[in-house]
Design a protein around this motif. Sequence first.
Motif, PDB file in Angstrom:
ATOM      1  N   THR A 129       0.733  -1.070  -0.204  1.00 56.53           N
ATOM      2  CA  THR A 129      -0.099   0.135  -0.022  1.00 56.53           C
ATOM      3  C   THR A 129       0.990   1.232   0.014  1.00 56.53           C
ATOM      4  OG1 THR A 129      -1.681  -1.180   1.155  1.00 56.53           O
ATOM      5  CG2 THR A 129      -1.669   1.197   1.357  1.00 56.53           C
ATOM      6  N   GLU A 130       2.003   1.329   0.818  1.00 55.49           N
ATOM      7  CA  GLU A 130       2.792   2.557   0.878  1.00 55.49           C
ATOM      8  C   GLU A 130       3.485   2.673  -0.309  1.00 55.49           C
ATOM      9  OE1 GLU A 130       5.055   1.645   4.437  1.00 55.49           O
ATOM     10  OE2 GLU A 130       3.420   2.321   5.782  1.00 55.49           O
ATOM     11  N   ALA A 131       3.727   1.689  -0.946  1.00 58.35           N
ATOM     12  CA  ALA A 131       4.652   1.603  -2.142  1.00 58.35           C
ATOM     13  C   ALA A 131       3.556   2.019  -3.151  1.00 58.35           C
ATOM     14  CB  ALA A 131       5.253   0.216  -2.759  1.00 58.35           C
ATOM     15  N   GLY A 132       2.513   2.088  -3.215  1.00 60.54           N
ATOM     16  CA  GLY A 132       1.750   2.646  -4.301  1.00 60.54           C
ATOM     17  C   GLY A 132       0.662   1.551  -4.949  1.00 60.54           C
ATOM     18  N   LEU A 133       0.535   0.316  -4.460  1.00 59.98           N
ATOM     19  CA  LEU A 133      -0.213  -0.714  -5.354  1.00 59.98           C
ATOM     20  C   LEU A 133      -1.643  -0.097  -5.101  1.00 59.98           C
ATOM     21  CD1 LEU A 133       0.914  -4.140  -3.885  1.00 59.98           C
ATOM     22  CD2 LEU A 133       1.302  -3.086  -6.240  1.00 59.98           C
ATOM     23  N   ALA A 134      -2.502  -0.232  -6.003  1.00 57.10           N
ATOM     24  CA  ALA A 134      -3.871   0.064  -6.297  1.00 57.10           C
ATOM     25  C   ALA A 134      -4.831  -0.873  -6.951  1.00 57.10           C
ATOM     26  CB  ALA A 134      -4.117   1.396  -7.155  1.00 57.10           C
ATOM     27  N   LEU A 135      -5.785  -1.232  -6.237  1.00 58.45           N
ATOM     28  CA  LEU A 135      -6.839  -2.006  -6.612  1.00 58.45           C
ATOM     29  C   LEU A 135      -7.626  -1.575  -7.967  1.00 58.45           C
ATOM     30  CD1 LEU A 135      -7.587  -5.266  -6.412  1.00 58.45           C
ATOM     31  CD2 LEU A 135      -9.567  -4.176  -4.904  1.00 58.45           C
ATOM     32  N   ASP A 136      -7.827  -2.313  -8.884  1.00 62.47           N
ATOM     33  CA  ASP A 136      -8.441  -1.857 -10.138  1.00 62.47           C
ATOM     34  C   ASP A 136      -9.573  -3.010 -10.427  1.00 62.47           C
ATOM     35  OD1 ASP A 136      -9.778  -0.537 -12.378  1.00 62.47           O
ATOM     36  OD2 ASP A 136      -7.787  -0.750 -13.623  1.00 62.47           O
ATOM     37  N   ALA A 137     -10.652  -3.033 -10.004  1.00 62.36           N
ATOM     38  CA  ALA A 137     -11.709  -4.253 -10.042  1.00 62.36           C
ATOM     39  C   ALA A 137     -12.380  -3.846 -11.521  1.00 62.36           C
ATOM     40  CB  ALA A 137     -12.740  -4.004  -8.957  1.00 62.36           C
ATOM     41  N   LEU A 138     -12.186  -4.793 -12.383  1.00 62.34           N
ATOM     42  CA  LEU A 138     -12.566  -4.764 -13.639  1.00 62.34           C
ATOM     43  C   LEU A 138     -13.833  -5.776 -13.706  1.00 62.34           C
ATOM     44  CD1 LEU A 138      -9.028  -4.626 -15.307  1.00 62.34           C
ATOM     45  CD2 LEU A 138     -10.723  -2.643 -15.194  1.00 62.34           C
ATOM     46  N   THR A 139     -14.856  -5.252 -14.479  1.00 63.55           N
ATOM     47  CA  THR A 139     -15.808  -6.278 -14.581  1.00 63.55           C
ATOM     48  C   THR A 139     -16.356  -6.182 -16.137  1.00 63.55           C
ATOM     49  OG1 THR A 139     -17.571  -4.720 -13.879  1.00 63.55           O
ATOM     50  CG2 THR A 139     -16.724  -6.306 -12.389  1.00 63.55           C
ATOM     51  N   GLY A 140     -17.056  -7.139 -16.637  1.00 60.46           N
ATOM     52  CA  GLY A 140     -17.489  -7.088 -17.818  1.00 60.46           C
ATOM     53  C   GLY A 140     -16.481  -6.579 -19.056  1.00 60.46           C
ATOM     54  N   PRO A 141     -17.010  -5.893 -19.911  1.00 62.88           N
ATOM     55  CA  PRO A 141     -16.064  -5.391 -21.284  1.00 62.88           C
ATOM     56  C   PRO A 141     -14.754  -4.739 -20.633  1.00 62.88           C
ATOM     57  CG  PRO A 141     -18.248  -5.066 -21.760  1.00 62.88           C
ATOM     58  CD  PRO A 141     -18.369  -5.433 -20.460  1.00 62.88           C
ATOM     59  N   ALA A 142     -14.910  -3.989 -19.351  1.00 61.22           N
ATOM     60  CA  ALA A 142     -13.746  -3.429 -18.793  1.00 61.22           C
ATOM     61  C   ALA A 142     -12.510  -4.068 -18.624  1.00 61.22           C
ATOM     62  CB  ALA A 142     -13.962  -2.495 -17.818  1.00 61.22           C
ATOM     63  N   MET A 143     -12.744  -5.323 -18.531  1.00 64.52           N
ATOM     64  CA  MET A 143     -11.672  -6.454 -18.105  1.00 64.52           C
ATOM     65  C   MET A 143     -10.788  -6.981 -19.479  1.00 64.52           C
ATOM     66  SD  MET A 143     -12.824  -9.855 -16.984  1.00 64.52           S
ATOM     67  CE  MET A 143     -14.138  -9.510 -15.891  1.00 64.52           C
ATOM     68  N   LEU A 144     -11.502  -6.689 -20.611  1.00 62.41           N
ATOM     69  CA  LEU A 144     -10.896  -7.236 -21.686  1.00 62.41           C
ATOM     70  C   LEU A 144      -9.537  -6.713 -22.155  1.00 62.41           C
ATOM     71  CD1 LEU A 144     -14.252  -7.565 -23.904  1.00 62.41           C
ATOM     72  CD2 LEU A 144     -13.302  -9.385 -22.674  1.00 62.41           C
ATOM     73  N   PRO A 145      -9.047  -5.656 -22.154  1.00 62.51           N
ATOM     74  CA  PRO A 145      -8.065  -5.096 -22.536  1.00 62.51           C
ATOM     75  C   PRO A 145      -6.850  -5.494 -21.503  1.00 62.51           C
ATOM     76  CG  PRO A 145      -9.472  -3.236 -22.627  1.00 62.51           C
ATOM     77  CD  PRO A 145     -10.222  -4.318 -21.778  1.00 62.51           C
ATOM     78  N   ALA A 146      -7.450  -5.903 -20.218  1.00 60.55           N
ATOM     79  CA  ALA A 146      -6.334  -6.465 -19.127  1.00 60.55           C
ATOM     80  C   ALA A 146      -5.983  -7.953 -19.423  1.00 60.55           C
ATOM     81  CB  ALA A 146      -6.625  -5.816 -18.032  1.00 60.55           C
ATOM     82  N   LEU A 147      -6.933  -8.577 -19.943  1.00 60.30           N
ATOM     83  CA  LEU A 147      -6.859 -10.003 -19.820  1.00 60.30           C
ATOM     84  C   LEU A 147      -5.659 -10.586 -20.400  1.00 60.30           C
ATOM     85  CD1 LEU A 147     -10.594 -11.379 -20.140  1.00 60.30           C
ATOM     86  CD2 LEU A 147      -9.183 -11.300 -17.901  1.00 60.30           C
TER      87      LEU A 147
END
Length: 179
Positions: A9-27
């Motif tokens: 957390t201190e190093a800057g990790l961030a959660l990005d919850a991707l669902t539906g079509p929004a997850m496709l580019p990251a898959l």
Amino acid sequence: MRRRWRRGTEAGLALDALTGPAMLPALPAFAQLAVGTADRHGTRLYGADMLLQLAAVPGAVLLAARHQSELVGGIYGWLHEGRLSLWASGVDYEHDLARSVYTWLMTEAPRWAIDQGAHTIDAGRANYQAKARFGYRPHVLRTVIHLPGHQLVTANALTRLSKRLGEQALPYLAPGATW
């Protein structure tokens, strides 16, 4: 665990919850991480093609760990009827934060799930020793898989995977439970 979560957390990790079509580019990038992680545990049975198809399943979610917008890890699963089922995870073991990413994700996933109204978390299969440190215990899960036509190689691979997962889970199952 708290220290690794805090460091992430201190190093800057961030959660990005991707669902539906929004997850496709990251898959595709996540699939590479997941395959590498599964290979380390001897449990690979999926790739980008399967992840892309499963993205259309209602409740599918990719919980992506990002560092300065770069994907450094993730957990793929489903949120359905108040249950977050974690299925595949992947970590960029070459990244400086690799030692913290999995712990950070396994801490952030329940936080996200609770915010979504979930009351149950299934931490998935394999890597039982690490999951036990988080307080998760394996539960037997049966899945019906329809194979169109005779696919002996796939059927045998699924049987071997089930046996291997059962052998790995045995020390962590409740007394008297069988796989």
